[in-house]
Design a protein around this motif. Structure first.
Motif, PDB file in Angstrom:
ATOM      1  N   MET A  21     -14.750  -9.436  57.957  1.00  0.00           N
ATOM      2  CA  MET A  21     -13.676  -8.951  57.114  1.00  0.00           C
ATOM      3  C   MET A  21     -13.654  -9.599  55.653  1.00  0.00           C
ATOM      4  SD  MET A  21      -9.776 -10.136  58.318  1.00  0.00           S
ATOM      5  CE  MET A  21      -8.506  -9.498  57.463  1.00  0.00           C
ATOM      6  N   GLY A  22     -13.515  -8.306  54.762  1.00  0.00           N
ATOM      7  CA  GLY A  22     -13.497  -8.666  53.405  1.00  0.00           C
ATOM      8  C   GLY A  22     -12.496  -9.642  52.955  1.00  0.00           C
ATOM      9  N   LYS A  23     -12.630 -10.112  51.460  1.00  0.00           N
ATOM     10  CA  LYS A  23     -11.659 -10.867  50.923  1.00  0.00           C
ATOM     11  C   LYS A  23     -10.640 -10.087  50.443  1.00  0.00           C
ATOM     12  CE  LYS A  23     -15.004 -14.231  48.769  1.00  0.00           C
ATOM     13  NZ  LYS A  23     -15.091 -14.966  47.576  1.00  0.00           N
ATOM     14  N   LYS A  24      -9.238 -10.772  50.324  1.00  0.00           N
ATOM     15  CA  LYS A  24      -8.127 -10.147  50.229  1.00  0.00           C
ATOM     16  C   LYS A  24      -7.401 -11.174  49.224  1.00  0.00           C
ATOM     17  CE  LYS A  24      -5.541  -8.484  53.505  1.00  0.00           C
ATOM     18  NZ  LYS A  24      -4.940  -8.460  55.006  1.00  0.00           N
ATOM     19  N   THR A  25      -6.683 -10.418  48.290  1.00  0.00           N
ATOM     20  CA  THR A  25      -5.649 -11.218  47.173  1.00  0.00           C
ATOM     21  C   THR A  25      -4.555 -10.693  47.058  1.00  0.00           C
ATOM     22  OG1 THR A  25      -7.891 -11.669  45.922  1.00  0.00           O
ATOM     23  CG2 THR A  25      -5.760 -11.748  44.778  1.00  0.00           C
ATOM     24  N   ILE A  26      -3.453 -11.429  46.974  1.00  0.00           N
ATOM     25  CA  ILE A  26      -2.132 -10.903  46.970  1.00  0.00           C
ATOM     26  C   ILE A  26      -1.587 -11.590  45.605  1.00  0.00           C
ATOM     27  CG2 ILE A  26      -1.321 -12.775  48.282  1.00  0.00           C
ATOM     28  CD1 ILE A  26       1.276 -10.829  49.267  1.00  0.00           C
ATOM     29  N   VAL A  27      -0.956 -10.943  44.763  1.00  0.00           N
ATOM     30  CA  VAL A  27      -0.226 -10.993  43.399  1.00  0.00           C
ATOM     31  C   VAL A  27       0.969 -11.091  43.535  1.00  0.00           C
ATOM     32  CG1 VAL A  27      -0.344 -10.873  40.980  1.00  0.00           C
ATOM     33  CG2 VAL A  27      -2.493 -10.558  42.443  1.00  0.00           C
ATOM     34  N   ILE A  28       1.853 -11.981  43.072  1.00  0.00           N
ATOM     35  CA  ILE A  28       3.458 -11.955  43.254  1.00  0.00           C
ATOM     36  C   ILE A  28       3.735 -12.322  41.652  1.00  0.00           C
ATOM     37  CG2 ILE A  28       5.485 -12.851  43.839  1.00  0.00           C
ATOM     38  CD1 ILE A  28       4.191 -11.063  46.117  1.00  0.00           C
ATOM     39  N   GLY A  29       4.652 -11.566  41.073  1.00  0.00           N
ATOM     40  CA  GLY A  29       5.004 -11.572  39.673  1.00  0.00           C
ATOM     41  C   GLY A  29       6.420 -11.968  39.843  1.00  0.00           C
ATOM     42  N   LEU A  30       6.865 -13.025  38.966  1.00  0.00           N
ATOM     43  CA  LEU A  30       8.173 -13.345  38.832  1.00  0.00           C
ATOM     44  C   LEU A  30       8.381 -12.976  37.309  1.00  0.00           C
ATOM     45  CD1 LEU A  30       8.582 -16.628  40.682  1.00  0.00           C
ATOM     46  CD2 LEU A  30       8.943 -14.560  41.654  1.00  0.00           C
ATOM     47  N   ASP A  31       8.857 -11.771  37.025  1.00  0.00           N
ATOM     48  CA  ASP A  31       9.186 -11.513  35.733  1.00  0.00           C
ATOM     49  C   ASP A  31       9.813 -12.361  34.728  1.00  0.00           C
ATOM     50  OD1 ASP A  31       9.924  -9.852  33.431  1.00  0.00           O
ATOM     51  OD2 ASP A  31       8.856  -8.088  34.235  1.00  0.00           O
ATOM     52  N   GLY A  32       9.378 -12.845  33.624  1.00  0.00           N
ATOM     53  CA  GLY A  32      10.075 -13.580  32.543  1.00  0.00           C
ATOM     54  C   GLY A  32      10.279 -15.233  33.232  1.00  0.00           C
ATOM     55  N   THR A  33       9.588 -15.537  34.185  1.00  0.00           N
ATOM     56  CA  THR A  33      10.217 -17.041  34.728  1.00  0.00           C
ATOM     57  C   THR A  33       9.240 -17.819  34.103  1.00  0.00           C
ATOM     58  OG1 THR A  33      10.898 -16.240  37.204  1.00  0.00           O
ATOM     59  CG2 THR A  33       9.935 -18.290  36.765  1.00  0.00           C
ATOM     60  N   PRO A  34       9.740 -18.860  33.230  1.00  0.00           N
ATOM     61  CA  PRO A  34       8.930 -19.637  32.498  1.00  0.00           C
ATOM     62  C   PRO A  34       8.050 -20.699  33.243  1.00  0.00           C
ATOM     63  CG  PRO A  34      11.095 -19.692  31.458  1.00  0.00           C
ATOM     64  CD  PRO A  34      11.346 -18.950  32.804  1.00  0.00           C
ATOM     65  N   TYR A  35       6.956 -21.348  32.783  1.00  0.00           N
ATOM     66  CA  TYR A  35       6.363 -22.209  33.458  1.00  0.00           C
ATOM     67  C   TYR A  35       7.134 -23.577  33.227  1.00  0.00           C
ATOM     68  CZ  TYR A  35       2.735 -26.070  33.298  1.00  0.00           C
ATOM     69  OH  TYR A  35       2.133 -27.190  33.376  1.00  0.00           O
ATOM     70  N   SER A  36       8.120 -23.843  32.367  1.00  0.00           N
ATOM     71  CA  SER A  36       8.834 -25.056  32.513  1.00  0.00           C
ATOM     72  C   SER A  36       9.985 -24.999  33.727  1.00  0.00           C
ATOM     73  CB  SER A  36       9.554 -25.402  31.151  1.00  0.00           C
ATOM     74  OG  SER A  36      10.251 -24.247  30.901  1.00  0.00           O
ATOM     75  N   LEU A  37      10.467 -23.619  33.942  1.00  0.00           N
ATOM     76  CA  LEU A  37      11.726 -23.753  34.761  1.00  0.00           C
ATOM     77  C   LEU A  37      10.869 -23.770  36.191  1.00  0.00           C
ATOM     78  CD1 LEU A  37      14.322 -22.832  35.598  1.00  0.00           C
ATOM     79  CD2 LEU A  37      13.834 -20.373  35.869  1.00  0.00           C
ATOM     80  N   VAL A  38       9.687 -23.430  36.413  1.00  0.00           N
ATOM     81  CA  VAL A  38       9.077 -23.414  37.674  1.00  0.00           C
ATOM     82  C   VAL A  38       8.860 -24.958  37.931  1.00  0.00           C
ATOM     83  CG1 VAL A  38       6.833 -23.252  39.240  1.00  0.00           C
ATOM     84  CG2 VAL A  38       7.654 -21.430  37.774  1.00  0.00           C
ATOM     85  N   HIS A  39       8.418 -26.005  37.135  1.00  0.00           N
ATOM     86  CA  HIS A  39       8.209 -27.371  37.102  1.00  0.00           C
ATOM     87  C   HIS A  39       9.707 -27.813  37.326  1.00  0.00           C
ATOM     88  CE1 HIS A  39       4.622 -29.010  36.456  1.00  0.00           C
ATOM     89  NE2 HIS A  39       4.221 -28.274  35.489  1.00  0.00           N
ATOM     90  N   LYS A  40      10.613 -27.564  36.679  1.00  0.00           N
ATOM     91  CA  LYS A  40      12.135 -27.958  37.008  1.00  0.00           C
ATOM     92  C   LYS A  40      12.568 -27.563  38.350  1.00  0.00           C
ATOM     93  CE  LYS A  40      16.841 -27.302  35.310  1.00  0.00           C
ATOM     94  NZ  LYS A  40      17.443 -26.745  34.263  1.00  0.00           N
TER      95      LYS A  40
END
Length: 442
Positions: free
Chosen positions: A1-20
């Protein structure tokens, strides 16, 4: 079975907000991911708008290679404008690169993919899609989308009726987007899956200020929204195995908007721009002797002889002197009320762009201080103003996350993410890609 990758985008979500949000326990699923992987701050594009940033994400190229410089671009050798769409993008998106290696992709809600093009897999186009049929490939998926009540985007005009109605639609659109992402994750064969939540960008534009000042009604709703986002990420995590690479990212950062800044008003007041009519209807109404004009957001074009229809600035010394004069004057521009400096940096085009379509690039790109949103409106009678938005994009403070611990440490930009995806699938990087700092792991 080959490798798989999933990408989820959160448009405009800041790095600092993810931390908070993770530190406050608002997003337990994100917190769990962070403990098992690597979160990095990331830079966006110049300018930091979704049409440019997501196009750079999907191609791994800077705007002078993919040909998109803003939500609106100039038709070369004219003052006329057009809205770039998928047919204007130069260079292959990552799913077409993967198709050459018999890899199948599912792509949902990536901005600037409308109208949907043929591909090896499924594509549901995002902003600025207006027709579900033209937004979908293959056409056979349209009945399923209609049955689940799929929404292309949030109905942002509801803000003019009430904030509550807009919030209701934000939650509804998120619910439908999550349902579609989970449906195609479970029911399709894929090597690469991309799903983008653009609803976060809409939330921030209209409600960022309310959460910053801890508004008793809308700040809790803002946090409730991220709880729903976190729940969606939790459901996605349930449907992937430990061998699947998971990448999360945003396309730009966000901050509170204090003032909109109308650069063409400044150019007019300083004598660089004239109009034959009041108010002007378009840039075609520019008067004789105009030397510079601005497009959203802070892209300055010199009215260059031989390039613009009525260009009056000579190439060479005159061009360079004018650019340097504009940089000098604009760098000192201040908010007349707070006396705060408005401009952070001004980039000459050769400093940030390189590629076949370099001649279409703006001559200067202004990067504002946080809080000052640069606009290209030509009809404003004052330097500053404010509309319905309470939040604005930033070039810094975007983020990227990979579910691997031992990743390389270096400065990252959104153009590096495409190369990161290719690395995750053991696909060699094309020679014309700009992802020189892509994330690697053993």
């Amino acid at each position: 079975m080959g490798k798989k990758t999933i990408v989820i985008g959160l448009d405009g979500t800041p790095y600092s907000l993810v931390h908070k949000l993770t530190q406050q326990g608002i997003c337990p699923n994100l917190s769990k991911l962070l403990s098992a992987g690597s979160l990095r701050e990331m830079k966006s594009t110049h300018p930091a708008v979704s049409s440019v940033a997501w196009t750079s994400f999907m191609t791994g190229k800077n705007p002078a290679k993919h040909g998109v410089f803003g939500f609106m671009d100039r038709i070369p050798n004219t003052y006329d404008m057009y809205y770039p769409n998928s047919k204007h993008i130069q260079g292959k998106p990552i799913w077409d690169i993967l198709s050459n290696y018999n890899k199948r992709s599912v792509v949902i809600n990536v901005p600037s993919t409308y109208p949907a093009s043929e591909m090896n897999g499924i594509l549901i186009a995002g902003f600025v899609a207006i027709d579900l049929g033209r937004a979908s490939f293959p056409a056979s998926i349209v009945p399923a989308l209609k049955e689940m009540g799929y929404k292309i985007d949030v109905e942002t005009q509801l803000i003019h009726e009430s904030k509550d109605k807009l919030f209701d639609d934000l939650f509804l659109t998120l619910e439908k987007r999550t349902r579609a992402i989970l449906h195609f994750m479970k029911n399709e064969v894929w090597d690469l899956f991309i799903g983008i939540f653009t609803e976060t960008d809409r939330l921030h534009h209209f409600f960022w200020e309310f959460t910053e000042r801890n508004d008793p009604k809308y700040s809790p709703l803002f946090l409730d929204y991220y709880k729903k986002i976190d729940a969606a990420i939790g459901k996605i995590m349930e449907n992937i195995d430990n061998d699947t690479t998971l990448i999360l990212l945003s396309d730009h950062g966000f901050c509170a908007l204090q003032q909109e800044v109308y650069i063409n008003h400044w150019l007019k007041e300083e004598g660089f721009l004239h109009f034959k009519t009041t108010p002007p209807k378009s840039l075609a109404d520019m008067g004789e002797g105009s030397r510079a004009y601005c497009l959203d957001p802070g892209r300055i074009y010199i009215n260059l002889k031989g390039r613009e229809p009525h260009g009056c600035v000579e190439a060479g010394n005159d061009y360079e002197q004018l650019r340097n004069m504009l940089i000098s004057k604009l760098t000192g521009l201040k908010d007349p009320v707070t006396k705060t400096t408005i401009i952070d940096k001004i980039h000459k085009r050769e400093e940030i762009y390189h590629g076949k379509y370099f001649d279409r690039a703006p001559d200067l790109v202004i990067e504002p201080k946080h809080g000052y949103d640069l606009k290209g409106a030509i009809y404003k009678e004052a330097l500053l103003g404010k509309g319905v938005f309470s939040g604005m994009h930033t070039y810094d403070n975007a983020f990227v996350y990979v579910n691997h611990k031992n990743i390389t440490q270096h400065s990252l930009a959104i153009t590096d993410v495409t190369a990161t995806i290719l690395h995750s699938l053991d696909i060699p990087l094309p020679g014309d890609m700009d992802g020189v700092n892509f994330v690697k792991w053993n």
